[in-house]
Design an enzyme around this catalytic site. Sequence first.
Site, PDB file in Angstrom:
ATOM      1  CG  ASP A  62      -2.157   0.866   1.011  1.00 15.45           C
ATOM      2  OD1 ASP A  62      -3.185   0.620   1.636  1.00 15.45           O
ATOM      3  OD2 ASP A  62      -2.076   1.801   0.170  1.00 15.45           O
TER       4      ASP A  62
HETATM    5  C1  GLC Z   1      -4.299   4.397  -0.029  1.00 18.45           C
HETATM    6  C2  GLC Z   1      -5.194   3.236   0.353  1.00 18.45           C
HETATM    7  C3  GLC Z   1      -5.309   2.203  -0.719  1.00 18.45           C
HETATM    8  C4  GLC Z   1      -5.199   2.877  -2.072  1.00 18.45           C
HETATM    9  C5  GLC Z   1      -3.790   3.389  -2.205  1.00 18.45           C
HETATM   10  C6  GLC Z   1      -3.560   4.130  -3.526  1.00 18.45           C
HETATM   11  O1  GLC Z   1      -3.588   4.843   1.080  1.00 18.45           O
HETATM   12  O2  GLC Z   1      -4.930   2.567   1.578  1.00 18.45           O
HETATM   13  O3  GLC Z   1      -6.551   1.528  -0.521  1.00 18.45           O
HETATM   14  O4  GLC Z   1      -5.492   1.943  -3.094  1.00 18.45           O
HETATM   15  O5  GLC Z   1      -3.424   4.230  -1.129  1.00 18.45           O
HETATM   16  O6  GLC Z   1      -4.310   5.306  -3.532  1.00 18.45           O
END
Ligand code: GLC
Length: 751
Positions: A284
Amino acid sequence: MKLSCKKVFIGILSALILTSCGNKSGINSNDPVDKKVVELLSKMTLEEKIGQMEQLSGEGFSGNMVNQIKSGGVGSILNEVDPETVNKLQKVAVEETRLGIPIIFARDVIHGFKTIFPVPLGQAASWNPQIVENGGRVAALEATSVGVRWTFAPMLDISRDERWGRIVESLGEDPYLTSALGAAMIKGFQGDNLNDASSMIACAKHFVGYGASESGRDYNVTTISGEQLRNIYLPPFKAAVDAGAATFMTSFNEINGIPSSGNPFLTKQILRQEWSFDGVVVSDWNSLGEMISHGYCADGVEAAGKGVNAGVDMDMMGYVYRPNLAQLMKEGKVKQATIDQAVRYILKLKFRMGLFDNPYVDTNKPGAFYTEDNLEKAKQAVVESAVLLKNEKDILPLKENIKSIAIIGPMADAPHDQMGTWSFDGEKSHTITPLTSLKEEYGDKVKINYVQALAYSRDMNKSAFAQAVSAARASDVVLFFAGEEAILSGEAHCRADISLPGAQKELLAEIAKAGKPIVLVVMAGRTVEIYKELPLADAFLYVFHPGTMGGPAIADLLFGKAVPSGKLPVTYPKMVGQSPVYYNHKNTGRPAKGNEVLIDDIEVEAGQTSLGCTSFYLDAGDKPLYPFGYGLSYSTFEYSDLKLSANEIGPNDNLKVTCTLKNTGKYEAAEVAQLYIRDIAASITRPVKELKGFQKISLKVGETKTVEFTLTPGQLKFWNNDNQFISEPGEFKIWVGTNSREGLEGSFRLR
Ligand code: GLC
């Protein structure tokens, strides 16, 4: 044809790698894609390999991004949605780098790109995989038309706590429902073939256990037992692998002290070894770097080492792989084979997506945005997602004798907030609100008295309350549109008080003084606490954040052109103090009996043990406001004649379960018949109920259908604390009914 020595060498090397990789690497020597992967990998420098493991957030056609691409490559770019820029950046990668490896462009297309569908929790309330698949397909058609080929969805986190802002992104509290709908969303996003230009690869996230964040506070620690991990949190992700999800994303949380982005038990043992997943695992956003803040890594170097050795193939905006992996390899802390394996998964995905053959987006194709079909599918999704929770005096659907309606509240005409969280590319100018639709479609039948009264959900300005009360007095019925702005749910948007924000509660109390019937319509990202206000409303319709077509769908539902069929995908608590609250709870040694004396009825100086000693709240009892799977219709249904194919079955037998379902009401309508079981006694305690099947069935007035379920041996199994997936002889109860609390009850014995 004379082959150069080099080509012969590469051919031999490829053959050797292919035969030596075996299945663990996901490389199959007979697969033409794998042959291409191995051949390309053999040409790459270490820097080029590490470049593929980098995912950066878009910054337009910037010099920095161009240099990043040219200087060693970038595996993927997220948040670039201008097709011209996408193609210009892709051109640099494909035509101006040594090996021309294309970039995967990604975006959070969670519940729509331009045509915004209900938030995932709302889609889950449809209990209809086709509705969810439609949403995924429409999102893919629109997003791929600008070059987005990877979405970070479905979010499969089992969510039991309304305080957690991200419950809105989930498909609810149940593993079976989440598995079925998650698979449907993956199918919608990816389509039938990953190399189709309209295929948007899915990402099963957040792996794993994020929904168990302590106290419902985002990014918080999770403590999950082995059996809960296996029986509750992992099943939707296994279903995602089975559904062909092309990628996984690790989660921000730690589980029992180990962050999920540095946990080889999850991303190697379970995902790769046990489930044979051969797609890409992406972290993430900076979840690798955040292992320093967790106190699990001393610095970025250690974070890079723990991440890549745990099997995280791509670093989303953590900037830890690119600067550190080469050094870690030199120090022997990361093996070349580990990096090669990560890059193989990435290259394999790009080949499977057809990016080497078709790296560019066709900018001449007309945008697929807001087509009639897309909008119709979005409207149907709202119709089927709406949950009717209360309907006294048959107030809904609104009858012919209604000649005037008061439309009041901050969510009646809130085009931005109606779209909900994670609607980055949605356009509020395209949102059709309930006020608009009620005026356009029913304004000739009824007089509409509209008073917003509060400008937004948190507004405390009561200056228009008197006007609102006057509108109520002048009308036959009040439609009160309450709820939460979009910003009050989603990532990092947790609430300790989940009641209606702002002065909405006071406004409802004032309006009620007008003495007119009130229909409460709530748009929110969670099941807001409404316990104290509910007696003021005659009807209660829950529409989550319904998206672009919320208005037309809600108008049709209120006037009976459509009939509600939604069922709660989460338990609806009376009070936030009950959270986390869920239907598939354990029984405890002292379950409530249902006759407990509650706080207002306790005698003064009551004896300490006079209330009995069972598991309940003095001020809330032991039941939620509404149970999982609950939802009313304008019609009524009767379940009868439950039959089991046997009273006793062996461990390898199926059990056929049938019953009769009749539409006993006045409207053609759909009902979600639900199948639950309970394993009465086992070597570890089992939930009081577990959903094992559901069917959404449409019935004409008076029509009768036989509902049939088949319970398989695997559905009676559970993971014990010794990591064994087993079933055990003993008594089982079984129910078929309209929600997790009511149903025809039967029992059978497993030999
Ligand atoms: C965010 C979220 C994730 C998302 C990613 C890209 O912090 O936790 O669900 O897909 O970053 O935006």
